[in-house]
Design an enzyme around this catalytic site. Structure first.
Site, PDB file in Angstrom:
ATOM      1  N   HIS A  36       0.838  -1.186   0.000  1.00 37.99           N
ATOM      2  CA  HIS A  36       0.000   0.000   0.000  1.00 37.99           C
ATOM      3  C   HIS A  36       0.879   1.245   0.000  1.00 37.99           C
ATOM      4  CE1 HIS A  36      -3.442  -2.532   1.965  1.00 37.99           C
ATOM      5  NE2 HIS A  36      -3.044  -2.996   0.809  1.00 37.99           N
TER       6      HIS A  36
HETATM    7  C1  LIG Z   1      -0.072  -9.206   1.438  1.00 45.93           C
HETATM    8  C2  LIG Z   1      -0.792  -8.218   0.584  1.00 45.93           C
HETATM    9  C3  LIG Z   1      -2.163  -8.070   0.676  1.00 45.93           C
HETATM   10  C4  LIG Z   1      -2.828  -7.131  -0.114  1.00 45.93           C
HETATM   11  N1  LIG Z   1      -4.183  -7.047  -0.014  1.00 45.93           N
HETATM   12  C5  LIG Z   1      -4.845  -6.109  -0.718  1.00 45.93           C
HETATM   13  C6  LIG Z   1      -6.259  -6.001  -0.595  1.00 45.93           C
HETATM   14  O1  LIG Z   1      -6.897  -6.761   0.128  1.00 45.93           O
HETATM   15  N2  LIG Z   1      -6.895  -5.040  -1.310  1.00 45.93           N
HETATM   16  C7  LIG Z   1      -6.213  -4.184  -2.133  1.00 45.93           C
HETATM   17  O2  LIG Z   1      -6.854  -3.319  -2.742  1.00 45.93           O
HETATM   18  N3  LIG Z   1      -4.874  -4.287  -2.271  1.00 45.93           N
HETATM   19  C8  LIG Z   1      -4.180  -5.222  -1.591  1.00 45.93           C
HETATM   20  N4  LIG Z   1      -2.816  -5.331  -1.725  1.00 45.93           N
HETATM   21  C9  LIG Z   1      -2.137  -4.421  -2.661  1.00 45.93           C
HETATM   22  C10 LIG Z   1      -2.119  -4.973  -4.083  1.00 45.93           C
HETATM   23  O3  LIG Z   1      -1.404  -6.169  -4.110  1.00 45.93           O
HETATM   24  C11 LIG Z   1      -1.482  -3.947  -5.026  1.00 45.93           C
HETATM   25  O4  LIG Z   1      -2.203  -2.728  -4.972  1.00 45.93           O
HETATM   26  C12 LIG Z   1      -1.499  -4.417  -6.475  1.00 45.93           C
HETATM   27  O5  LIG Z   1      -0.949  -5.697  -6.592  1.00 45.93           O
HETATM   28  C13 LIG Z   1      -0.720  -3.438  -7.340  1.00 45.93           C
HETATM   29  O6  LIG Z   1      -0.738  -3.879  -8.671  1.00 45.93           O
HETATM   30  P1  LIG Z   1       0.387  -3.409  -9.678  1.00 45.93           P
HETATM   31  O7  LIG Z   1       0.098  -4.026 -10.992  1.00 45.93           O
HETATM   32  O8  LIG Z   1       0.522  -1.933  -9.631  1.00 45.93           O
HETATM   33  O9  LIG Z   1       1.753  -3.996  -9.065  1.00 45.93           O
HETATM   34  P2  LIG Z   1       2.261  -5.512  -9.021  1.00 45.93           P
HETATM   35  O10 LIG Z   1       1.159  -6.478  -8.975  1.00 45.93           O
HETATM   36  O11 LIG Z   1       3.302  -5.614  -7.974  1.00 45.93           O
HETATM   37  O12 LIG Z   1       2.978  -5.688 -10.422  1.00 45.93           O
HETATM   38  C14 LIG Z   1       4.186  -5.051 -10.714  1.00 45.93           C
HETATM   39  C15 LIG Z   1       5.074  -6.032 -11.475  1.00 45.93           C
HETATM   40  O13 LIG Z   1       6.187  -5.337 -11.989  1.00 45.93           O
HETATM   41  C16 LIG Z   1       7.321  -6.178 -11.914  1.00 45.93           C
HETATM   42  N5  LIG Z   1       8.521  -5.334 -11.958  1.00 45.93           N
HETATM   43  C17 LIG Z   1       8.944  -4.468 -11.011  1.00 45.93           C
HETATM   44  N6  LIG Z   1      10.084  -3.878 -11.414  1.00 45.93           N
HETATM   45  C18 LIG Z   1      10.374  -4.380 -12.638  1.00 45.93           C
HETATM   46  C19 LIG Z   1      11.429  -4.140 -13.560  1.00 45.93           C
HETATM   47  N7  LIG Z   1      12.398  -3.272 -13.305  1.00 45.93           N
HETATM   48  N8  LIG Z   1      11.438  -4.856 -14.720  1.00 45.93           N
HETATM   49  C20 LIG Z   1      10.443  -5.753 -15.010  1.00 45.93           C
HETATM   50  N9  LIG Z   1       9.417  -6.003 -14.157  1.00 45.93           N
HETATM   51  C21 LIG Z   1       9.375  -5.308 -12.996  1.00 45.93           C
HETATM   52  C22 LIG Z   1       7.134  -6.899 -10.600  1.00 45.93           C
HETATM   53  O14 LIG Z   1       7.897  -8.080 -10.527  1.00 45.93           O
HETATM   54  C23 LIG Z   1       5.628  -7.157 -10.601  1.00 45.93           C
HETATM   55  O15 LIG Z   1       5.312  -8.384 -11.186  1.00 45.93           O
HETATM   56  C24 LIG Z   1      -2.111  -6.288  -0.980  1.00 45.93           C
HETATM   57  C25 LIG Z   1      -0.720  -6.442  -1.081  1.00 45.93           C
HETATM   58  C26 LIG Z   1      -0.062  -7.401  -0.313  1.00 45.93           C
HETATM   59  C27 LIG Z   1       1.405  -7.560  -0.453  1.00 45.93           C
END
Ligand SMILES: Cc1cc2nc3c(=O)[nH]c(=O)nc-3n(C[C@H](O)[C@H](O)[C@H](O)COP(=O)(O)OP(=O)(O)OC[C@H]3O[C@@H](n4cnc5c(N)ncnc54)[C@H](O)[C@@H]3O)c2cc1C
Ligand code: SF4
Length: 582
Positions: A502
């Site tokens: 978060h």
């Molecule tokens: C334990 C836990 C519980 C959660 N529960 C909730 C919940 O109940 N409700 C809620 O709303 N949110 C929750 N969240 C938050 C939620 O997981 C995130 O808001 C969401 O996953 C963000 O999505 P994203 O696509 O922005 O990032 P991510 O899903 O993290 O995707 C980003 C991706 O980019 C990749 N990456 C990073 N840097 C590089 C690079 N340099 N080169 C290539 N790839 C790269 C990473 O490996 C990753 O796969 C929770 C998080 C955790 C950890």
């Protein structure tokens, strides 16, 4: 020397919800997309037979290893920052689907107040209510404008829920009915109602029934297996990118996914991005992937660091308060999720069953739904009772004052194992001039690139809001009839734990390029073919989890990129200069 690959329409960095949505939408529209993910490939079958608390909850199997790349952390400008190396302190995801695979699935839209927070606060209480240095701003988009995108994400993700009785206007129902209410949730809701509050069953990304989304992906009914948060779902019952947007992107034939591909720079020339530079983490070979549009969707930390390492935009300087990259860093820290725990002598609850997003909620003390005239903070928090499901190691609650070992500990631990319920306040966290991200001058990763440094200090606002929340949670636990109530304690200062994902800001949206980095399509003001998608775009942290807002803005960004490609360029939103430099 990097090997130059064939140019594509769009290169997307990251495969979580943000990258997955953008890739699915653009490949459905016929554009050639390459999605680059630093972690390894994974499939649903990798999660079969892994309901192992020690391996996943305690030893963090799905969490990024922090031995090389990580962040450094400090409280105040002038302190030396130290690297965060323990996975328990930072739960960022890696591997296909990212952190969006091990999320819990609790789902809340942010409120109309959030999107116009500065104007609405001034309108109701006057400008003096906003303390000097609190960098809140209107986002450049209203709730009503974002609402259709929230609805679209909920349909894709198959959200189960019922409307919040105090919620903003919705254009449609959730696609699935709410999850079942357990006895603990029923007790919470009945007790909250008795004291005049408006409880409801929280919405979840765990399926209350089998569901096929508009892209034709089928998710199965949740088994309440309780190995949910920090785990992948082997039943295909949790809305995650592997169950939704990634197969949708794949089946178009227009999206190539390359895993083990660590992006290290955005390449640019004459004010335009020309592609990205990445390293194959198995061979060490470097590649250049050219593209007409570059999308960073690599979570807040990598999005910020990649811009800084690529020398794009001006890094925020807290002394001059100029620069937009790294500005408005915030998130949920040790002052949030505080509340009260009740111990019951004559009631038992089965917490071995549960799901990440199973719970009851109350919004009466959220956002500006209550009068803040005599309160020493703005915004508020959501109250929740969650039934995640506690496995054997975690299910070990004893009242305060119990010795941490010996006969009395054993006796109370066994007695209270099924008799303990926690109610917490998920407090909003505002951005401040002194909380930001930049590059660490000392620590580097294995390639010799500086780590991202975070400077973050708790404020009186954070402590006051938390104190208020603890009292409100205690009132509910009292109404629930607990025999012993333990209140959480307020922290003195930030403890450098970045649990959950978060964490937001740094490439925050707004109307004025002097204070914001992206417009309301998440298009970088100063590089029109670079879109930075995800939590990095959020200018402050509202009272609840961020993923639905990230999902909604990702749909909006995808629409913007399509528009940009069709109209052959240009800024999609006109900048406005603001007299208030928030
Ligand atoms: C334990 C836990 C519980 C959660 N529960 C909730 C919940 O109940 N409700 C809620 O709303 N949110 C929750 N969240 C938050 C939620 O997981 C995130 O808001 C969401 O996953 C963000 O999505 P994203 O696509 O922005 O990032 P991510 O899903 O993290 O995707 C980003 C991706 O980019 C990749 N990456 C990073 N840097 C590089 C690079 N340099 N080169 C290539 N790839 C790269 C990473 O490996 C990753 O796969 C929770 C998080 C955790 C950890
Ligand atoms: S609780 Fe439900 S959604 Fe979560 S992992 Fe188990 S079956 Fe999947």
């Amino acid at each position: 020397m990097a090997k130059k690959l064939e140019k594509v329409d769009v290169v997307v960095v990251g495969s979580g919800w943000a990258g997955g949505i953008v890739s699915a939408e653009l490949s459905k529209a016929g554009y050639k997309v390459v999605m680059l993910e630093r972690g390894k490939d994974q499939t649903r079958s990798d999660f079969i037979g892994v309901k192992d608390e020690l391996r996943y909850t305690n030893r963090h199997e799905m969490i990024e290893k922090l031995t090389g790349d990580t962040i450094t952390s400090r409280v105040s400008i002038g302190d030396a920052a130290l690297p965060v190396r323990l996975q328990k302190d930072m739960n960022t995801g890696t591997d296909l689907g990212g952190g969006s695979m091990h999320w819990a699935g609790s789902v809340y839209r942010w409120r109309s107040y959030d999107f116009e927070i500065r104007s609405k606060t001034i309108e109701r209480y006057g400008e003096g209510k906003i303390p000097e240095g609190m960098q809140i701003r209107d986002w450049g988009i209203t709730y009503d404008e974002l609402e259709p995108y929230y609805a679209k994400w909920e349909q894709t993700a198959g959200i189960s829920g019922e409307p919040d009785p105090l919620g903003d206007k919705r254009s449609n129902e959730y696609p699935n009915p709410p999850m079942l209410a357990s006895p603990a949730i029923k007790l919470f809701k009945e007790s909250a109602k008795e004291i005049g509050l408006h409880p409801y069953q929280m919405a979840s990304g765990n399926m209350s029934q089998t569901y096929t989304n508009p892209d034709g992906e089928t998710l199965n009914q949740c088994m309440f297996c309780s190995f949910c948060t920090m785990y992948g779902c082997d039943f295909g019952s949790k809305s995650d990118p592997l169950a939704t947007v990634i197969p949708t992107a794949r089946k178009t034939g227009n999206c190539e996914i390359r895993t083990n591909s660590l992006v290290r720079r955005v390449i640019h020339k004459d004010g335009k991005a020309t592609g990205v530079l990445y390293t194959d983490t198995r061979t060490g070979q470097e590649f250049e992937q050219p593209a007409d549009v570059v999308v960073l969707a690599a979570f807040t930390f990598s999005n910020n660091r990649l811009l800084m390492l690529s020398d794009i935009g001006e890094i925020y300087n807290p002394e001059t308060r100029k620069g937009t990259i790294g500005r408005n860093f915030t998130g949920q820290f040790n002052s949030t999720f505080l509340g009260a725990t009740g111990f019951f002598n004559d009631k038992k609850f089965n917490y071995y069953m549960g799901a990440g997003g199973l719970g009851g909620a109350v919004s009466d003390y959220d956002a500006d739904l209550f009068d803040h005239t005599d309160l020493d903070f703005i915004h508020g928090g959501g109250i929740e009772l969650r039934q995640y499901g506690d496995a054997a190691i975690k299910n070990n609650f004893v009242p305060k004052g119990t010795p941490t070992w010996g006969e009395e500990f054993k006796e109370k631990s066994l007695f209270y194992a099924f008799r303990t319920l926690t109610v917490w306040y998920s407090a909003a966290v505002m951005p401040w001039w002194h909380n930001f991200m930049d590059l660490d001058p000392t620590y580097k990763d294995e390639f010799g690139d500086p780590l991202l440094r975070i400077t973050n200090k708790l404020t009186e606002q954070d402590k006051n809001i938390a104190k208020f929340g603890i009292e409100k949670c205690t009132e509910i636990v009292e109404a629930m009839g607990a025999d012993i109530i333990d209140q959480d304690e307020l922290p003195d200062q930030f403890d450098h734990a970045y649990e959950g994902m978060h964490y937001i800001g740094g490439v925050a949206m707004g109307e004025d390029p002097e204070t914001s980095a992206v417009n309301n399509y998440l298009q970088l003001w100063e590089m029109e073919n670079l879109f930075v998608v995800g939590g990095s775009a959020l200018p402050h942290f509202s009272s609840h989890h961020p993923t639905p807002t990230i999902g909604a803005l990702s749909y909006r960004a995808a629409e913007g990129i399509e528009k940009y490609l069709k109209e052959s360029g240009g800024l999609l939103t006109k900048p406005k200069s603001s007299s208030v430099k928030a």
